[in-house]
Design a protein around this motif. Structure first.
Motif, mmCIF file in Angstrom:
data_model
loop_
_atom_site.group_PDB
_atom_site.id
_atom_site.type_symbol
_atom_site.label_atom_id
_atom_site.label_comp_id
_atom_site.label_asym_id
_atom_site.label_seq_id
_atom_site.Cartn_x
_atom_site.Cartn_y
_atom_site.Cartn_z
ATOM 1 N N GLN B 193 -22.731 5.318 27.495
ATOM 2 C CA GLN B 193 -22.359 6.689 27.818
ATOM 3 C C GLN B 193 -20.906 6.771 28.269
ATOM 4 O O GLN B 193 -20.357 5.815 28.810
ATOM 5 N N LYS B 194 -20.337 7.951 28.035
ATOM 6 C CA LYS B 194 -18.980 8.234 28.508
ATOM 7 C C LYS B 194 -19.068 9.303 29.574
ATOM 8 O O LYS B 194 -19.776 10.283 29.391
ATOM 9 N N VAL B 195 -18.377 9.107 30.677
ATOM 10 C CA VAL B 195 -18.472 10.098 31.748
ATOM 11 C C VAL B 195 -17.096 10.480 32.265
ATOM 12 O O VAL B 195 -16.129 9.741 32.092
ATOM 13 N N ARG B 196 -17.059 11.634 32.900
ATOM 14 C CA ARG B 196 -15.831 12.073 33.551
ATOM 15 C C ARG B 196 -16.055 12.030 35.057
ATOM 16 O O ARG B 196 -17.111 12.436 35.546
ATOM 17 N N ILE B 197 -15.081 11.500 35.781
ATOM 18 C CA ILE B 197 -15.198 11.455 37.239
ATOM 19 C C ILE B 197 -15.023 12.861 37.785
ATOM 20 O O ILE B 197 -14.019 13.527 37.501
ATOM 21 N N VAL B 198 -16.027 13.310 38.535
ATOM 22 C CA VAL B 198 -15.968 14.665 39.076
ATOM 23 C C VAL B 198 -15.396 14.644 40.484
ATOM 24 O O VAL B 198 -14.573 15.478 40.861
ATOM 25 N N ARG B 199 -15.832 13.692 41.260
ATOM 26 C CA ARG B 199 -15.355 13.637 42.634
ATOM 27 C C ARG B 199 -15.465 12.213 43.149
ATOM 28 O O ARG B 199 -16.431 11.512 42.860
ATOM 29 N N ILE B 200 -14.446 11.788 43.858
ATOM 30 C CA ILE B 200 -14.514 10.491 44.509
ATOM 31 C C ILE B 200 -13.796 10.646 45.838
ATOM 32 O O ILE B 200 -12.627 10.996 45.890
ATOM 33 N N SER B 201 -14.530 10.461 46.921
ATOM 34 C CA SER B 201 -13.933 10.712 48.232
ATOM 35 C C SER B 201 -13.361 9.418 48.783
ATOM 36 O O SER B 201 -13.654 8.339 48.299
ATOM 37 N N GLY B 202 -12.545 9.547 49.797
ATOM 38 C CA GLY B 202 -11.926 8.362 50.387
ATOM 39 C C GLY B 202 -12.747 7.771 51.513
ATOM 40 O O GLY B 202 -12.231 7.089 52.382
ATOM 41 N N ALA B 203 -14.066 8.042 51.499
ATOM 42 C CA ALA B 203 -14.887 7.665 52.640
ATOM 43 C C ALA B 203 -15.059 6.161 52.786
ATOM 44 O O ALA B 203 -15.164 5.654 53.889
ATOM 45 N N THR B 204 -15.099 5.434 51.680
ATOM 46 C CA THR B 204 -15.340 3.993 51.798
ATOM 47 C C THR B 204 -14.164 3.204 51.241
ATOM 48 O O THR B 204 -13.384 3.704 50.438
ATOM 49 N N ALA B 205 -14.085 1.962 51.674
ATOM 50 C CA ALA B 205 -13.021 1.080 51.198
ATOM 51 C C ALA B 205 -13.134 0.901 49.687
ATOM 52 O O ALA B 205 -12.129 0.869 48.981
ATOM 53 N N ALA B 206 -14.387 0.810 49.212
ATOM 54 C CA ALA B 206 -14.594 0.619 47.778
ATOM 55 C C ALA B 206 -14.014 1.797 47.007
ATOM 56 O O ALA B 206 -13.338 1.625 45.995
ATOM 57 N N ASN B 207 -14.268 2.998 47.502
ATOM 58 C CA ASN B 207 -13.754 4.178 46.820
ATOM 59 C C ASN B 207 -12.237 4.190 46.766
ATOM 60 O O ASN B 207 -11.637 4.500 45.752
ATOM 61 N N ARG B 208 -11.628 3.844 47.900
ATOM 62 C CA ARG B 208 -10.163 3.864 47.919
ATOM 63 C C ARG B 208 -9.600 2.849 46.936
ATOM 64 O O ARG B 208 -8.637 3.115 46.235
ATOM 65 N N ARG B 209 -10.246 1.690 46.885
ATOM 66 C CA ARG B 209 -9.802 0.672 45.939
ATOM 67 C C ARG B 209 -9.975 1.179 44.509
ATOM 68 O O ARG B 209 -9.103 1.019 43.668
ATOM 69 N N LEU B 210 -11.108 1.810 44.251
ATOM 70 C CA LEU B 210 -11.381 2.300 42.895
ATOM 71 C C LEU B 210 -10.359 3.344 42.455
ATOM 72 O O LEU B 210 -9.938 3.371 41.310
ATOM 73 N N VAL B 211 -9.952 4.181 43.400
ATOM 74 C CA VAL B 211 -8.948 5.184 43.056
ATOM 75 C C VAL B 211 -7.635 4.507 42.698
ATOM 76 O O VAL B 211 -6.980 4.848 41.722
ATOM 77 N N GLU B 212 -7.281 3.508 43.481
ATOM 78 C CA GLU B 212 -6.044 2.773 43.171
ATOM 79 C C GLU B 212 -6.120 2.089 41.814
ATOM 80 O O GLU B 212 -5.114 1.882 41.154
ATOM 81 N N MET B 213 -7.345 1.701 41.440
ATOM 82 C CA MET B 213 -7.508 1.039 40.147
ATOM 83 C C MET B 213 -7.567 2.073 39.016
ATOM 84 O O MET B 213 -7.795 1.707 37.869
ATOM 85 N N GLY B 214 -7.423 3.327 39.359
ATOM 86 C CA GLY B 214 -7.298 4.338 38.319
ATOM 87 C C GLY B 214 -8.490 5.258 38.130
ATOM 88 O O GLY B 214 -8.497 6.062 37.219
ATOM 89 N N LEU B 215 -9.519 5.150 38.966
ATOM 90 C CA LEU B 215 -10.664 6.044 38.828
ATOM 91 C C LEU B 215 -10.430 7.338 39.596
ATOM 92 O O LEU B 215 -11.132 7.647 40.543
#
Lengths: 715, 259
Positions: B193-215
């Motif tokens: 499947q192909k998906v579009r990221i709708v929302r990613i909050s900065g609540a967790t370290a994993a999320n922040r890392r993922l955003v830096e990696m381009g998500l």
């Protein structure tokens, strides 16, 4: 020649080919050290061009310049503290957007910057056509296309670096910052002005302002040191502005800024990158669909691991024989230097101490080289990351991170680089747990022990499986140990498993050789220094104090036997018996014999006698010394005989059960002194190092005792 | 990072923080202990999110949180949680007793509404409930009449809201709020499947890392494959391959993009 000096820092993502570029620029003029205070490797090299000395510093590979990992902190502290004249950002051209993310942050630092678009050949073959000229204008940063492993573009890169380094002001003036938009830019400006007015800072203002707005703790500390009187006011302001931004945009400031940076990059890329070929299923993905396949992934992984160890053993056999012969030849030469019945202490030192000790270790160099070669190939092809991917579920179950798997795998080669490789783990808890159980991954230095024991006691059909069993027990214990540690000492959540799976690459001969050699060198260095020293100490302990007045007059007894016994075979047997008895008497009088005897009551339950005991003490210095030490213990007083090999002596003296117990004990027991020292350094704590030392020794004793006692009942 | 600590102390709690507080209160009231695991199970969220939330709440002195201890509410926290729970109960009562929504649907709606209403609204609603009850006992059953009216209308147009809500309740992994809004997380998708990221909050370290990696929000992500042991899984984002665990992917809201 002018002796102008410029410092050039290489920054870039992991897997961007940074090290290849570094090697291509500096050639062999490099040295490896550590960044002060932390255990992150620092590579430096010198190169001279157009009368300018360039000091090239390879920064740790990072994805970003936040302060989330130790590598990131080291990289940015180097940039801020040492103010390199030029930063070169290595960009993987086939993976531009994410690689440019780091570049946008470097641009914000307002420092002379050059972008090296590396692997431009790969990008081309994937159908990307990059309008380098326009992109360079858009970013305001010179871009040079390179192919690191073919040394293409290195000259142009250095030229651009010199250009920028000699006109830093103009270069920085040309750079274009990412624009964060109307809600954020005014806030950045405001903090920037405050920094300028209140703190009279004049460098990296925009970067500091952005980091303060993001709420970056490290920057907070740094600015606090630069202007302690205004930091309170600045923090208040930054906090207020951050809350404002967050309430408007409905998200964390850090997330919003990251979002905008990617927006800026996407914009630049859409304008300048054309994909000529429709993105299709790439080669790497096709390989992955087999190697990490739902059903095939695990079996392939297991087979690969088995092959690695199998080849290490079989391919290593012939060269081992050659080295053995070479050492034997050398021993003979030395021996013949003295008269045949000489009792010279020096001869004994060279023959029984140095040649036997160090030689016994160098014999296993082929094995070590092959193992490191295999690991280097797995690493350079990109399979290591897949191994972490495949194993993460399992590693996660025992409270570790998939990435812990890689250091542990390296631990099969040598615990020392393995423990150093735990630096890739992000939290201290993960690092310590991995470090503590890592020595259970049977290291290459223990291979000599198995290589000695297994053929001595087990028929050839059993040898492969037996080795496998030993390694497997180590892995099993590591799993149990890690789980136990995570349930007791290191409780808490595991770190996220966010890991890049780099495309598969054909390893280059040069790269693999360098990797293999770097690690093997550590092993050889150990043989040359620690093991040499230990061999001499152990020899001295074996030789002194010398027992002058023996209980029986062996020489006379032997002469008697030789004269009286008619049957030559029986005579030889008797003579050998007497010689052994003499040896035992001499040895038991020596220092190591006394120590061995003193601990005998403790090691008896494991089926060990004091001879094995002395060897285990020797093995504390380095595992492979165990073999050397056994050699010394069994050859004392008969250096002029070349008849019996050590294996035959062992076979004659011990049962296979004892042989197995020896391997088991050596597998589990305290790691070598060098490992203890590295653990102490990496964990920055004696407590951790000593805990490991004591814990593993006790564990080894308990398990080996249990196996021996049960085994004895069964057989 | 220290961002949250820097924020003003008296700022309003976010809806999810209120949910966490309420969850602790309910667990304690039912005579159970509140550990991270229990709260995660109660709310159907991942443990990392709970830990992050507990840290935030503890910084605000609403809970006593120590990584290895049972979580308890502080006095202030207990008051706050009680207040939230009170809002919840009043609203749910209104939804079941007056609007005749079924239990599950009323529960889901109350969960969402409780965060949005203020004191005045609640007071008025409470009075209204009292008023309707008094009128019913008077014999003037206009509520019963409304409910009959509703049932007739429902049989005419067969689009029952309550069915939809009820069906969504069985989903796992997402928060109460997301479920009813039909929002899925990255963990809910399967290859290819192909998906579009709708929302990613900065609540967790994993999320922040993922955003830096381009998500970042709006990024298209292809789900490539799942590791042989079922976790982690591999995605393609911005032209490169990244692996992450399902637990981490639960923090990212995503939507399917037609191939």
């Amino acid at each position: 020649m002018a002796d102008k000096q410029l410092t050039i820092a290489l920054a870039g993502n992991p897997n961007s080919g940074k090290t290849t570029i570094f090697n291509a620029i500096t050639g062999s003029h490099q040295h490896v050290g550590n960044y002060p205070g932390v255990t992150v490797e620092k590579k430096e090299g010198q190169v001279s061009r157009d009368g300018v000395n360039l000091r090239i510093v390879d920064l740790p590979g990072t994805y970003s310049l936040t302060a989330h990992s130790i590598e990131e902190i080291v990289a940015r502290n180097f940039i801020l503290d040492e103010e390199p004249n030029v930063i070169v950002a290595i960009i993987d051209s086939s993976n531009m957007e994410r690689n440019l993310y780091l570049a946008t942050q470097l641009i914000e630092l307002d420092m002379p910057l050059v972008l090296a678009f590396n692997m431009s050949d790969v990008a081309e073959s994937r159908g990307f056509r990059i309008d380098v000229q326009s992109l360079s204008e858009l970013l305001g940063v010179p871009i040079v296309q390179t192919v690191g492993h073919k040394k293409k573009g290195i000259d142009e890169l250095l030229k651009a670096v010199l250009d920028v380094g000699q006109n830093p002001v103009q270069a920085v003036a040309k750079q274009r910052h990412p624009n964060y938009g109307g809600e954020i830019e005014p806030h950045v400006d405001q903090i920037q002005r405050l920094l300028e007015d209140r703190c009279t800072l004049d460098r990296h203002l925009r970067w500091f302002a952005i980091k303060l707005l993001e709420g970056d703790e490290e920057t907070h500390k740094r600015v606090g040191n630069l202007c302690p009187e205004s930091i309170g006011m600045l923090t208040d302001q930054a906090d207020r502005l951050r809350s404002h931004v967050e309430s408007i945009c409905g998200d964390d400031a850090e997330i919003i800024l990251a979002d905008r940076r990617y927006g800026f990059i996407s914009g630049a890329c859409t304008e300048t990158v054309v994909q000529t070929v429709e993105a299709r299923h790439e080669r790497s993905d096709r390989i992955d669909s087999v190697l990490t396949n739902r059903y095939l992934g695990l079996p392939i992984f297991a087979v690969l691991m088995y092959l690695v160890f199998h080849l290490t053993f079989t391919l290593g056999e012939p060269p081992m024989g050659w080295i053995e012969e070479g050492i034997g030849w050398m021993g003979e030469r030395v021996e013949n230097f003295w008269p045949a019945d000489s009792n010279s202490t020096l001869r004994s030192l060279i023959l029984d101490g140095i040649i036997a000790g160090v030689g016994g270790v160098i014999v296993f160099l082929p094995n070590i080289l092959l193992l490191f070669l295999a690991i280097a190939i797995l690493e350079d092809t990109g399979y290591m990351a897949r191994a972490a991917f495949i194993m993460d579920r399992l590693m996660h179950k025992i409270g570790l991170h998939g990435k812990s798997f890689i250091p542990m795998l390296i631990g099969f080669g040598c615990s020392i680089p393995g423990i150093m490789a735990t630096r890739t783990l992000e939290t201290r808890r993960d690092r310590l747990t991995t470090m503590l159980v890592l020595p259970l991954m049977s290291c290459g230095a223990r291979l000599p022990i198995y290589a000695l024991i297994i053929p001595a006691f087990f028929p050839s059909a059993w040898r492969g499986p037996m080795l496998w069993v030993i390694y497997f027990i180590g892995i099993l214990l590591a799993i149990v140990g890690a789980k136990l540690l995570r349930a007791t000492l290191f409780r808490g959540q595991t770190t996220p498993f966010v890991m890049e799976l780099p495309p598969y690459r054909m390893p280059t001969l040069r790269g693999v050789t360098i990797h293999m050699w770097e690690r093997s060198w550590l092993y050889l260095k150990k043989a040359g220094t620690i093991i040499l020293g230990v061999s001499i100490v152990l020899w001295a302990m074996t030789t002194f104090p010398k027992k002058i007045d023996l209980d029986r007059d062996y020489d006379t007894l032997i002469a008697q036997v030789e004269n009286q016994q008619a049957d030559p075979e029986l005579a030889a047997e008797k003579v050998a018996e007497l010689k052994n008895a003499r040896q035992a008497e001499v040895l038991s009088y020596s220092t190591i014999g006394r120590i061995g005897k003193a601990i005998e009551p403790v090691i008896r339950p494991m089926g060990f006698d004091w001879k094995i005991g002395t060897a285990t003490i020797g093995a504390l210095a380095a595992k492979e010394v165990f073999v050397a030490q056994l050699g010394i213990v069994f050859s004392v007083g008969e250096a002029d005989e070349e008849s019996d090999s050590l294996r035959e002596k062992l076979r004659a003296r011990y049962t296979p059960l004892v042989g197995f117990c020896v391997m088991l004990f050596m597998l589990i027991t305290a790691p070598c002194i060098a490992t203890v020292a590295v653990v102490k350094r990496e964990a920055n704590s004696w407590a951790v190092a000593l805990l490991q030392f004591a814990g593993l020794t006790v564990l080894a004793w308990v398990i080996t005792t249990a196996v021996f006692q049960i085994g004895r009942l069964v057989t | 990072m220290n961002q949250v600590a820097g924020k003003p102390k008296r700022a309003k709690l976010s809806p999810s923080m209120e949910d966490y507080l309420e969850a602790i209160l309910l667990l304690v009231r039912r005579g159970r202990v509140a550990r991270v695991r229990d709260i995660a199970k109660h709310l159907g969220v991942g443990m990392p999110s709970v830990t992050a939330a507990m840290k935030t709440l503890s910084r605000r002195n609403l809970v006593n949180y120590d990584p290895y201890e049972v979580i308890t509410l502080t006095d202030v926290g207990r008051d706050k949680a009680g207040e939230i729970n009170h809002r919840h109960r009043v609203i749910r009562e209104f939804l079941t007793e007056v609007l005749a929504l079924d239990g599950a649907s009323a529960e889901a709606n109350a969960c969402r509404m409780e965060h949005a209403v203020d004191v005045d609204f609640l007071e008025r609603l409470q009075l209204f409930l009292d008023f309707t009850q008094r009128r019913t006992t008077d014999g003037n059953d206009w509520i019963g009449q409304f409910q009959e009216f509703y049932r007739n209308a429902a049989t005419l147009s067969k689009t029952s809201d309550s069915d939809e809500n009820g069906g969504d309740m069985s989903d796992t992994g997402t928060t109460e709020e997301d479920r009813s809004a039909g929002i899925k997380t990255l963990a809910d998708f399967k290859p290819p499947q192909k998906v579009r990221i709708v929302r990613i909050s900065g609540a967790t370290a994993a999320n922040r890392r993922l955003v830096e990696m381009g998500l970042t929000k709006g990024t298209i992500v292809s789900v490539l494959r799942v590791a042989p042991l079922g976790d982690p899984f591999e995605i393609k984002v911005r032209g490169y391959n990244l692996s992450l665990r399902k637990a981490e992917a639960r923090g990212i809201e995503a939507q399917e993009v037609p191939q």
